[in-house]
Design an enzyme around this catalytic site. Sequence first.
Site, PDB file in Angstrom:
ATOM      1  N   ARG A  98      68.439 -22.340 -76.163  1.00  0.00           N
ATOM      2  CA  ARG A  98      68.016 -21.462 -75.066  1.00  0.00           C
ATOM      3  C   ARG A  98      67.864 -20.009 -75.515  1.00  0.00           C
ATOM      4  O   ARG A  98      68.088 -19.085 -74.738  1.00  0.00           O
ATOM      5  CB  ARG A  98      68.997 -21.540 -73.878  1.00  0.00           C
ATOM      6  CG  ARG A  98      69.060 -22.899 -73.217  1.00  0.00           C
ATOM      7  CD  ARG A  98      67.851 -23.118 -72.322  1.00  0.00           C
ATOM      8  NE  ARG A  98      67.918 -24.379 -71.609  1.00  0.00           N
ATOM      9  CZ  ARG A  98      68.469 -24.522 -70.404  1.00  0.00           C
ATOM     10  NH1 ARG A  98      69.000 -23.506 -69.786  1.00  0.00           N
ATOM     11  NH2 ARG A  98      68.469 -25.705 -69.830  1.00  0.00           N
TER      12      ARG A  98
ATOM     13  N   ARG B  69      65.660 -16.717 -70.734  1.00  0.00           N
ATOM     14  CA  ARG B  69      67.000 -16.355 -70.341  1.00  0.00           C
ATOM     15  C   ARG B  69      67.325 -14.884 -70.441  1.00  0.00           C
ATOM     16  O   ARG B  69      66.920 -14.089 -69.644  1.00  0.00           O
ATOM     17  CB  ARG B  69      68.016 -17.150 -71.179  1.00  0.00           C
ATOM     18  CG  ARG B  69      68.033 -18.603 -70.838  1.00  0.00           C
ATOM     19  CD  ARG B  69      68.716 -18.727 -69.547  1.00  0.00           C
ATOM     20  NE  ARG B  69      68.500 -19.988 -68.902  1.00  0.00           N
ATOM     21  CZ  ARG B  69      69.478 -20.696 -68.384  1.00  0.00           C
ATOM     22  NH1 ARG B  69      70.720 -20.302 -68.502  1.00  0.00           N
ATOM     23  NH2 ARG B  69      69.206 -21.784 -67.733  1.00  0.00           N
TER      24      ARG B  69
ATOM     25  N   ASP C  53      60.245 -27.417 -71.744  1.00  0.00           N
ATOM     26  CA  ASP C  53      61.401 -27.951 -71.020  1.00  0.00           C
ATOM     27  C   ASP C  53      61.420 -29.457 -71.176  1.00  0.00           C
ATOM     28  O   ASP C  53      60.369 -30.070 -71.431  1.00  0.00           O
ATOM     29  CB  ASP C  53      61.356 -27.570 -69.535  1.00  0.00           C
ATOM     30  CG  ASP C  53      62.712 -27.796 -68.880  1.00  0.00           C
ATOM     31  OD1 ASP C  53      63.566 -26.905 -68.973  1.00  0.00           O
ATOM     32  OD2 ASP C  53      62.936 -28.889 -68.317  1.00  0.00           O
TER      33      ASP C  53
ATOM     34  N   TYR D 238      68.236 -37.047 -64.246  1.00  0.00           N
ATOM     35  CA  TYR D 238      67.474 -36.233 -63.278  1.00  0.00           C
ATOM     36  C   TYR D 238      66.600 -37.112 -62.382  1.00  0.00           C
ATOM     37  O   TYR D 238      66.503 -36.889 -61.174  1.00  0.00           O
ATOM     38  CB  TYR D 238      66.600 -35.200 -64.002  1.00  0.00           C
ATOM     39  CG  TYR D 238      67.398 -34.037 -64.550  1.00  0.00           C
ATOM     40  CD1 TYR D 238      67.940 -33.089 -63.692  1.00  0.00           C
ATOM     41  CD2 TYR D 238      67.631 -33.892 -65.910  1.00  0.00           C
ATOM     42  CE1 TYR D 238      68.687 -32.015 -64.181  1.00  0.00           C
ATOM     43  CE2 TYR D 238      68.370 -32.832 -66.410  1.00  0.00           C
ATOM     44  CZ  TYR D 238      68.892 -31.904 -65.550  1.00  0.00           C
ATOM     45  OH  TYR D 238      69.631 -30.857 -66.031  1.00  0.00           O
TER      46      TYR D 238
HETATM   47  O1  CP3 Z   1      66.039 -23.329 -76.169  1.00  0.00           O
HETATM   48  C1  CP3 Z   1      65.074 -22.668 -75.771  1.00  0.00           C
HETATM   49  O2  CP3 Z   1      65.134 -21.464 -75.594  1.00  0.00           O
HETATM   50  C2  CP3 Z   1      63.748 -23.374 -75.587  1.00  0.00           C
HETATM   51  C3  CP3 Z   1      63.412 -23.687 -74.275  1.00  0.00           C
HETATM   52  C4  CP3 Z   1      64.175 -24.687 -73.454  1.00  0.00           C
HETATM   53  C5  CP3 Z   1      64.167 -24.603 -72.051  1.00  0.00           C
HETATM   54  N1  CP3 Z   1      64.762 -25.734 -71.567  1.00  0.00           N
HETATM   55  C6  CP3 Z   1      63.553 -23.506 -71.274  1.00  0.00           C
HETATM   56  C7  CP3 Z   1      64.058 -23.247 -69.931  1.00  0.00           C
HETATM   57  C8  CP3 Z   1      64.876 -25.838 -73.813  1.00  0.00           C
HETATM   58  C9  CP3 Z   1      65.232 -26.380 -75.186  1.00  0.00           C
HETATM   59  C10 CP3 Z   1      65.227 -26.486 -72.599  1.00  0.00           C
HETATM   60  C11 CP3 Z   1      65.892 -27.805 -72.546  1.00  0.00           C
HETATM   61  C12 CP3 Z   1      66.508 -28.235 -71.298  1.00  0.00           C
HETATM   62  N2  CP3 Z   1      66.026 -28.132 -70.022  1.00  0.00           N
HETATM   63  C13 CP3 Z   1      67.701 -28.988 -71.244  1.00  0.00           C
HETATM   64  C14 CP3 Z   1      68.505 -29.409 -72.435  1.00  0.00           C
HETATM   65  C15 CP3 Z   1      69.231 -28.243 -72.997  1.00  0.00           C
HETATM   66  C16 CP3 Z   1      70.509 -27.907 -72.307  1.00  0.00           C
HETATM   67  O3  CP3 Z   1      70.634 -26.752 -71.910  1.00  0.00           O
HETATM   68  O4  CP3 Z   1      71.375 -28.755 -72.228  1.00  0.00           O
HETATM   69  C17 CP3 Z   1      67.966 -29.269 -69.904  1.00  0.00           C
HETATM   70  C18 CP3 Z   1      69.145 -30.028 -69.359  1.00  0.00           C
HETATM   71  C19 CP3 Z   1      66.898 -28.734 -69.138  1.00  0.00           C
HETATM   72  C20 CP3 Z   1      66.679 -28.788 -67.671  1.00  0.00           C
HETATM   73  C21 CP3 Z   1      66.685 -27.410 -67.128  1.00  0.00           C
HETATM   74  N3  CP3 Z   1      65.586 -26.588 -67.132  1.00  0.00           N
HETATM   75  C22 CP3 Z   1      67.775 -26.663 -66.600  1.00  0.00           C
HETATM   76  C23 CP3 Z   1      69.168 -27.185 -66.419  1.00  0.00           C
HETATM   77  C24 CP3 Z   1      67.290 -25.375 -66.293  1.00  0.00           C
HETATM   78  C25 CP3 Z   1      68.074 -24.194 -65.794  1.00  0.00           C
HETATM   79  C26 CP3 Z   1      67.828 -23.865 -64.370  1.00  0.00           C
HETATM   80  C27 CP3 Z   1      68.335 -22.459 -64.077  1.00  0.00           C
HETATM   81  O5  CP3 Z   1      67.516 -21.611 -63.723  1.00  0.00           O
HETATM   82  O6  CP3 Z   1      69.555 -22.239 -64.212  1.00  0.00           O
HETATM   83  C28 CP3 Z   1      65.924 -25.345 -66.640  1.00  0.00           C
HETATM   84  C29 CP3 Z   1      65.011 -24.192 -66.530  1.00  0.00           C
HETATM   85  C30 CP3 Z   1      64.704 -23.528 -67.814  1.00  0.00           C
HETATM   86  N4  CP3 Z   1      64.326 -24.169 -68.951  1.00  0.00           N
HETATM   87  C31 CP3 Z   1      64.690 -22.129 -68.046  1.00  0.00           C
HETATM   88  C32 CP3 Z   1      64.269 -21.942 -69.366  1.00  0.00           C
HETATM   89  C33 CP3 Z   1      64.026 -20.648 -70.079  1.00  0.00           C
HETATM   90  C34 CP3 Z   1      65.031 -21.046 -67.010  1.00  0.00           C
HETATM   91  C35 CP3 Z   1      63.926 -20.966 -66.009  1.00  0.00           C
HETATM   92  C36 CP3 Z   1      63.248 -19.634 -65.933  1.00  0.00           C
HETATM   93  O7  CP3 Z   1      63.347 -18.802 -66.842  1.00  0.00           O
HETATM   94  O8  CP3 Z   1      62.547 -19.447 -64.921  1.00  0.00           O
END
Ligand code: CP3
Length: 340
Positions: free
Chosen positions: A26, A30, A75, A150
């Site tokens: 991540r 973020r 994602d 999910y």
């Molecule tokens: O690592 C990186 O920076 C690359 C990008 C990446 C994202 N998601 C971008 C993202 C990666 C590798 C993921 C994987 C992902 N997505 C996982 C496995 C990794 C882990 O953390 O265990 C999971 C479970 C997801 C599903 C998911 N997508 C979640 C739980 C969330 C968070 C929701 C929140 O807002 O708290 C997302 C959204 C997400 N994926 C964001 C990003 C940058 C945030 C959304 C945003 O910026 O608007």
Amino acid sequence: MALTDSLLVRAATGRPGPRPPVWFMRQAGRSLPEYRALRTGSTMLEACRTPELITEITLQPVRRHGVDAAILFSDIVVPLVAIGVGVDIVAGVGPVVDKPIRELADLDRLRPLEADDVAYVSQAVGDLVRELGPVPLIGFAGAPFTLASYLVEGGPSKDHALTKSLMHSDPQFWHALLERLAEIARAFLQVQIDAGASAVQLFDSWAGTLSLADYEQFVLPHSRAVLQPLAGTVPRIHFGVNTGELLAAMRSAGADVVGVDWRVPLDEAARRLGPGAVVQGNLDPALLGAGEQVVDAAVRRVVAQGRIADGHVFNLGHGVPPGTDPDVLTRIVETVQNST
Ligand code: CP3
């Protein structure tokens, strides 16, 4: 194999360099203000389908922190959206599914993924590989179990009770669901490898909710179906949270590198994994706000414990928390890069 002499690929293939490579799960998105500025006006999923945005967001942490690897901005639900499954990513919540998948008839909604479905990913990976030069790009996919959790629950879940009860009550449906998800994840990783990714990571973030017995029976064969066909292409990293009891099983799925969260020290993780193990991790993300002295000492401890393994890729034990001060990450990169 792409960028064979990069610290990442060397560590991942058990030929470690003078110090561990460092990147952060991540890291893209973020905590970066330049990410938030770029993201105004588009939804998360729109950004994930726009090659220029994927490329720029992926490059931001490399420029700012000087990390030793980039991870594709995407994602785990992107390939599902690409085949027409109704999923949205809700800010502050995570993936939310329109119509949960809970019985055999629902599986018609999970057709195989074709490379053309994710042409924007292929394009972004190709562009990134050119822009990144010597810095390796890590592609990724969600593992069958984490994707299934999910789809079955309809959104994020703390205990995954519905998912676990379905795997036991309707194993025929469960295995059919995971077979389809494994094929989708494998195809998504293959697209990224074909476009030039130097390594791939399979995120089974929530596998740690399972007992070892359930993991071996209901999940391992399907994660293996993702990872085994990729043997001999690029290094494969396999990660989950709370997987202290599952580490050896996750390795046996066909991983070159096993990701370890902060709960098990890396020397102990290497012991559990057995000879030849390469580990990734495992600074506790909760420590990032604890001040320089605490963070420096914790980073040095992780580096020292990682030396026991045949290779170590420095990372956090899970993703960068949203409120993290980016300067703390930059300093960690410097500390790891100055450790020899
Ligand atoms: O690592 C990186 O920076 C690359 C990008 C990446 C994202 N998601 C971008 C993202 C990666 C590798 C993921 C994987 C992902 N997505 C996982 C496995 C990794 C882990 O953390 O265990 C999971 C479970 C997801 C599903 C998911 N997508 C979640 C739980 C969330 C968070 C929701 C929140 O807002 O708290 C997302 C959204 C997400 N994926 C964001 C990003 C940058 C945030 C959304 C945003 O910026 O608007």
